[in-house]
Design a protein around this motif. Structure first.
Motif, PDB file in Angstrom:
ATOM      1  N   SER A  37     -24.054  30.586 -21.342  1.00  0.00           N
ATOM      2  CA  SER A  37     -23.287  30.230 -20.147  1.00  0.00           C
ATOM      3  C   SER A  37     -21.929  30.923 -20.172  1.00  0.00           C
ATOM      4  CB  SER A  37     -23.035  28.724 -20.092  1.00  0.00           C
ATOM      5  OG  SER A  37     -24.237  28.052 -20.058  1.00  0.00           O
ATOM      6  N   SER A 122     -27.540  36.790 -22.305  1.00  0.00           N
ATOM      7  CA  SER A 122     -26.405  37.003 -21.397  1.00  0.00           C
ATOM      8  C   SER A 122     -26.497  38.344 -20.693  1.00  0.00           C
ATOM      9  CB  SER A 122     -25.093  36.935 -22.170  1.00  0.00           C
ATOM     10  OG  SER A 122     -25.007  35.713 -22.832  1.00  0.00           O
ATOM     11  N   LEU A 175     -25.336  29.953 -12.416  1.00  0.00           N
ATOM     12  CA  LEU A 175     -25.329  29.613 -13.841  1.00  0.00           C
ATOM     13  C   LEU A 175     -26.529  28.738 -14.194  1.00  0.00           C
ATOM     14  CD1 LEU A 175     -23.844  29.632 -16.578  1.00  0.00           C
ATOM     15  CD2 LEU A 175     -22.601  27.621 -15.825  1.00  0.00           C
ATOM     16  N   ILE A 179     -29.286  29.248 -17.095  1.00  0.00           N
ATOM     17  CA  ILE A 179     -29.618  28.263 -18.135  1.00  0.00           C
ATOM     18  C   ILE A 179     -31.115  27.938 -18.116  1.00  0.00           C
ATOM     19  CG2 ILE A 179     -29.245  25.879 -18.891  1.00  0.00           C
ATOM     20  CD1 ILE A 179     -26.368  26.132 -17.935  1.00  0.00           C
TER      21      ILE A 179
END
Lengths: 513, 217
Positions: A37, A122, A175, A179
């Motif tokens: 995150s 990421s 986001l 996740i």
């Protein structure tokens, strides 16, 4: 099906899980969520802010190239990362060669750990945040930002004190997608040997042969996912309030020159380098060093299986989405609305859990309805296609939803007074006008299906390989050179939705025209 | 002879406020009637209820003495033989002009000749192969009228058909359409907010205010 397992008995394996691995599953999953995150938020928002606020050499290229890492499934980046940064991988060999160092010298640290996984996720998933941030920044009014300047804020302060808080609901939505993808992943964490819920479910099922406990573990994961879906839905509602105002004036780009332009370019280029250029280059090098002999019967068979499966699933999925959306529009059935929302949740269900649920469901149907057999549905292509449709319905649905919104209801009214309704209306008016939506959803679903690993791995018929499965098996056996060809093919197919997104992005820039 | 008969018609969207309240109306064969009223008064809703695109909450609608809808029963719009032309024309963008007109007469063996005939009546026969986006607003409205008339509907409903056109085009079309409607003996219901237009085009004016028919002003 999966959640129902929570109400059943708990086997002895729970004691083992509880004593030895459950804490690892939870802590590793949480570490991953927090790390991914933070890093993906940083990459996504900063790059989006740079390309929407400044004008510099290469900005146009970066604007769309920043989405390219979406074509790289995390598991493929994980494979190339290990090949690149392992003790005798390309990067360490390169450093040793340049500085004529000893073979025992290792410059790049081991990346087969949780930090490596955070980087992998990421750099492949940040585009979800980049895309929403970019459009949120674009929708910000110039007068508001100018007011900020007049009140004495610097350019950087405007970013974190004004722009960022305003786009927050939109970014939280992006986001949550990041996740959800992170906790659903199986391939990358499995390759890095990190114990998470997904690898735990797989190990409990295929290692301990305890489907019940596997389903109970999966239920916990599903509850996690449901929480994030819920947060995403709330943030999407809030995002509506912040997008655009009646006094909207597009922001004017600030021109950057010399070293400032270079730094901006460099910052935006790094994620593309790590998330796309590096893996594809490494894969190409592997493929070439394998003397192109990857082009064998096995590869062709896997490619053909993949094409056949993905196109069948995509056409079915698009047709189902079309019919459901049509019935919502034409008949206004509440059930169709419910069905559509329900199926749309499928995208959030991790492939592994979906597979577990489908295996259970099909075994039940096979045994109770289809002549007590074990094999008609279970372990057949039907299960796979079923899983793909549930997993990608949301993609097809959103394409048709926006497609139908663009067709004026006056056309329907006119058609109905001209004796056209039902199938006639769909085939003569809607379908010709939705040709692009139909094609777009087929392409989007195809690319999603080609990438899907865990569901395919579990539900595929015996000896039935797809590109994703072939890549996984080769990588698991550390035969990276052989994994290269199917991995490249997956990435190339993954580029399709990116090209479509790029087109949408260029048409979402009215002020530049 | 009465062709359209509406009795005690009520319509509500939210079960509280009536968009239409106790509408009673009869229209004779070949009559041209205009419904006038301020925006939001319910005139378009009335047209949509007659067309079958909305279902009334209460009341009966008859065409040629046959019930086409009441509280229990409703014939869908595609089976009512009612033509509709709306303000934004709603031509099918993927079909050229001739195919737009043919759309509603697909099963007719003479469909091409019939469609050409209507295009000829509305003086747009040379645009037959053009697509809607290639022709002007006035031409689009002529095609929309031709398309709605081609299936020989019992009643033709026009919802602010000329309001998007400029004044000179409007008056040109007013003269032509009135002539065509009268020649064909069509029953026409026009919704308009332009009193002069309504007066010129129609045999009778009906005023609606707050969902109710009000006495003539």
């Amino acid at each position: 099906m999966v959640l129902a397992s929570l109400l059943g008995d708990y086997s002895d394996n729970w004691a083992h899980l509880y004593d030895y691995v459950l804490v690892d599953y939870i802590s590793n999953t949480l570490y991953l969520i927090i790390g991914v995150s933070l890093l993906s938020l940083l990459i996504g928002t900063v790059t989006a802010w740079i390309v929407t606020t400044y004008d510099f050499f290469g900005k146009r290229f970066l604007e769309w190239a920043l989405i390219l890492p979406l074509a790289t499934p995390p598991y493929i980046l994980a494979y190339t990362f290990t090949g690149f940064f392992d003790a005798f991988g390309t990067a360490n060999n390169f450093i040793r060669d340049i500085f004529s160092l000893d073979q025992s010298f290792i410059f790049f640290p081991n990346i087969r750990n949780i930090y490596g996984a955070v980087i992998v996720f990421s750099f492949t998933l940040y585009p979800y945040i980049y895309l929403v941030s970019r459009s949120a920044f674009l929708n910000q009014s110039r007068s508001m930002l100018e007011a900020g300047r007049m009140l004495g804020l610097s350019q950087f302060e405007i970013f974190y004190k004004l722009s960022l808080p305003i786009i927050r609901p939109a970014v939280i939505g992006g986001l949550m997608l990041v996740i959800m993808e992170t906790i659903s992943d199986f391939g990358a964490v499995d390759h890095f040997a990190i114990q998470t819920f997904t690898t735990g479910v797989f190990r409990t099922w295929h290692g301990m042969y305890d489907l019940k406990t596997a389903m109970q573990l999966a239920s916990i994961l599903l509850i996690f996912v449901a929480t994030f879906v819920w947060i995403e839905k709330i943030s999407r509602k809030k995002a509506l309030y912040t997008s655009g105002t009646s006094t909207f004036k597009p922001t004017k780009k600030i021109k950057l020159l010399k070293y400032k332009a270079f730094i901006s370019f460099f910052i935006c280029f790094i994620p593309i380098l790590i998330g796309f250029i590096l893996p594809i280059t490494e894969l190409i090098i592997w493929a070439i060093s394998y003397n192109l002999s990857f082009f064998n019967e096995k590869f062709l068979l896997a490619a053909m299986n993949t094409i056949l499966l993905s196109i069948t699933a995509a056409v079915l999925c698009a047709s189902i989405a079309l019919i459901i959306n049509f019935s919502i529009r034409f008949k206004k059935y509440r059930f169709s609305n419910f069905l559509s929302s329900f199926l749309s949740l499928g995208y959030a269900v991790p492939g592994l859990i979906l597979a577990v649920g489908i295996v259970q469901l099909f075994a039940l149907i096979d045994q109770n309805i289809l002549f007590n057999s074990d094999i008609i549905l279970t372990g057949s292509i039907v299960g796979l296609i079923f899983a793909y449709i549930i997993k990608s319905y949301a993609l097809a649905n959103s394409t048709f939803e926006s497609g139908f919104q663009r067709i004026s209801t006056n056309l329907d009214d006119s058609a109905r007074t001209l004796k056209s309704s039902g199938w006639n209306l769909l085939s003569r008016v809607h379908l010709p006008l939705l040709k692009t939506s139909f094609l777009t959803s087929i392409l989007m679903v195809t690319s999603e299906v080609v990438k899907e690993l865990p569901a395919t791995l579990i539900l595929r018929p015996f000896n039935f390989d797809t590109l994703a499965v072939a890549t996984y098996i080769y990588a698991a056996e550390e035969r990276m050179f052989q994994a290269a060809a199917p991995a490249i093919a997956i990435m190339l197919v993954g580029l399709i939705p990116i090209i479509l997104l790029t087109k949408m992005i260029s048409s979402s820039r009215p002020m530049d025209k | 002879m009465t062709i359209l008969e509406i009795k005690n018609l009520h319509h509500t969207y939210d079960n509280e406020n009536y968009a239409l309240e106790d509408i009673n109306l009869s229209i004779n064969d070949g009559e041209i009637v205009s419904i006038l009223g301020p925006s939001g008064c319910g005139k378009t809703t009335l047209l949509r209820v007659i067309a079958g695109l909305e279902r009334q909450s209460k009341g009966t609608i008859k065409i040629n003495e046959q019930i086409i809808s009441n509280e229990k029963f409703m014939i869908p719009p595609e089976k009512r033989s009612i033509g509709l032309v709306v303000q934004d024309k709603a031509l099918f963008p993927h079909l050229n002009v001739i195919n737009n007109v043919i759309f509603g007469i697909q099963k007719n063996k003479e469909k091409y000749n019939l469609a050409k005939n209507y295009l000829d009546i509305f003086k747009v026969e040379e645009l037959a192969d053009k697509y809607p986006h290639e022709i002007s607003g006035g031409e689009q409205q002529r095609v929309a009228l031709a398309r709605a008339m081609a299936p020989h509907p019992n009643i033709l409903l026009l919802d602010e058909p000329f309001s998007a056109l400029d004044q000179s085009l409007k008056s040109e079309l007013h003269h032509e359409t009135k002539k065509i409607f009268k020649e064909k003996g069509l029953t026409v219901v026009i919704v308009s907010h332009d009193k002069d237009e309504a007066k010129f085009l129609s045999d009778r004016l009906i005023y609606i205010e707050d969902g109710k028919i009000s006495p003539q002003k």
